[in-house]
Scaffold this active site. Structure first.
Site, PDB file in Angstrom:
ATOM      1  N   HIS A 102       0.854  -1.201   0.000  1.00 21.58           N
ATOM      2  CA  HIS A 102       0.000   0.000   0.000  1.00 21.58           C
ATOM      3  C   HIS A 102       0.891   1.254   0.000  1.00 21.58           C
ATOM      4  O   HIS A 102       1.925   1.291   0.662  1.00 21.58           O
ATOM      5  CB  HIS A 102      -0.925  -0.005   1.212  1.00 21.58           C
ATOM      6  CG  HIS A 102      -2.007   1.019   1.109  1.00 21.58           C
ATOM      7  ND1 HIS A 102      -1.782   2.352   1.366  1.00 21.58           N
ATOM      8  CD2 HIS A 102      -3.302   0.920   0.722  1.00 21.58           C
ATOM      9  CE1 HIS A 102      -2.906   3.024   1.159  1.00 21.58           C
ATOM     10  NE2 HIS A 102      -3.839   2.175   0.769  1.00 21.58           N
ATOM     11  N   GLU A 172      -3.860   1.692  -7.458  1.00 19.52           N
ATOM     12  CA  GLU A 172      -4.248   2.838  -6.639  1.00 19.52           C
ATOM     13  C   GLU A 172      -3.310   4.009  -6.910  1.00 19.52           C
ATOM     14  O   GLU A 172      -2.253   4.124  -6.264  1.00 19.52           O
ATOM     15  CB  GLU A 172      -4.135   2.476  -5.152  1.00 19.52           C
ATOM     16  CG  GLU A 172      -5.005   1.338  -4.711  1.00 19.52           C
ATOM     17  CD  GLU A 172      -5.341   1.474  -3.235  1.00 19.52           C
ATOM     18  OE1 GLU A 172      -6.523   1.676  -2.930  1.00 19.52           O
ATOM     19  OE2 GLU A 172      -4.433   1.416  -2.400  1.00 19.52           O
TER      20      GLU A 172
HETATM   21  C1  PEP Z   1      -6.744   3.393   0.012  1.00 23.98           C
HETATM   22  O1  PEP Z   1      -5.993   4.096   0.680  1.00 23.98           O
HETATM   23  O2  PEP Z   1      -6.510   2.175  -0.176  1.00 23.98           O
HETATM   24  C2  PEP Z   1      -7.949   4.017  -0.552  1.00 23.98           C
HETATM   25  C3  PEP Z   1      -8.499   3.455  -1.588  1.00 23.98           C
HETATM   26  O3  PEP Z   1      -8.378   5.146   0.069  1.00 23.98           O
HETATM   27  P1  PEP Z   1      -9.617   6.108  -0.322  1.00 23.98           P
HETATM   28  O4  PEP Z   1     -10.752   5.232  -0.810  1.00 23.98           O
HETATM   29  O5  PEP Z   1      -9.927   6.807   0.951  1.00 23.98           O
HETATM   30  O6  PEP Z   1      -9.120   6.997  -1.400  1.00 23.98           O
END
Ligand code: PEP
Length: 259
Positions: A102, A172
């Protein structure tokens, strides 16, 4: 979409404040998820609440995930590593999935090499890794594509080919995380999904690559989940802040389930 499995993964990060709140949130999600048919729901609480969720979890289809694991001594799963948690200990708490790489952990110093060690440990322990990748920023020259490529290639380089299909990749982009309504658009998401697939094909061939599920994370809300899942060519979502509100989270699950 290549895969038949759909996922909505809740990453609770360092929330909620107490075990009582964690159990209440979990039970509320559990209660509202009874009609979900085609989507795997995975809740990843802070490690301190794993035991509480394990108790609240019985007889339920919701799976539990961890936010981290330690990679040393993978076979014995024990040793003098203050503050760390082994894969064996996670399994003992009914954990089935582990988030690895992450961006918030990478920001604390987790390198691509460490992510690779952890991923190897998770796979060896027969847990399912949720491998997070994503660029910090977008540049016009397209450097971010090489950044993503290196993250994937390093993390997966030592994974036996027959284990690759068990890996979930969570794309992400760091710039889209925690922004409220500023998620990536479905067109860009689709492009990155194809790019990730291309990298996997070049590493493992078409057949294995088509078995890998890619989910998107970064400001997924109940207001944008539908357009992302319809246009993004993805298998679901990794949800941060919206997973802390049972009704918001379940609305996102329903959208994915009906997609
Ligand atoms: C994350 O940090 O994995 C994430 C998806 O956060 P958010 O949905 O708050 O952007």
């Amino acid at each position: 979409m290549n895969s038949k499995t759909k996922y909505v993964i809740g990453n609770w990060k360092m929330e909620p404040r107490t075990a009582v709140e964690a159990r209440a949130l979990f039970l509320s999600i559990k209660k509202q998820s009874s009609r979900i048919k085609n989507t795997s729901i995975i809740i990843c609480p802070p490690a301190i609440f794993l035991g509480d969720l394990q108790m609240a979890h019985s007889g339920n289809k919701i799976s539990i995930g961890a936010q981290n694991v330690f990679w040393e001594n993978p076979s014995s799963g024990r040793g003098a590593f203050t503050g760390e948690i082994s894969a064996n200990q996670l399994i003992d708490s009914s954990v089935e999935y582990v988030i690895v790489g992450h961006s918030e952990r990478r920001a604390l110093g987790e390198t691509n090499e460490i992510v690779a060690e952890k991923l190897h440990t998770i796979v060896e322990a027969k847990l399912t890794p949720i491998l997070c990748i994503g660029e910090r920023l977008r540049d016009e020259e397209g450097e971010y594509l090489s950044f993503i490529k290196e993250q994937i290639e390093t993390a997966l380089r030592d994974v036996p080919h027959n284990k690759i299909k068990n890996i979930i990749i969570a794309y992400e982009p760091v710039w889209a995380i925690g922004r409220g309504d500023d998620a990536m658009g479905p067109k860009d998401m689709h492009e990155v999904s194809l790019y990730i697939h291309k990298i996997l094909v070049s590493m493992f061939g078409k057949k294995i690559a088509s078995g890998v599920d890619v989910v998107y994370g970064g400001s997924v809300e109940r207001s944008n989940a539908e357009e992302l899942i319809k246009g993004g060519e993805i298998s679901g979502f990794l949800v941060g802040h919206a997973s802390l509100y049972a009704d918001h989270f379940i609305d996102i699950v329903k959208i994915v389930d009906n997609s």
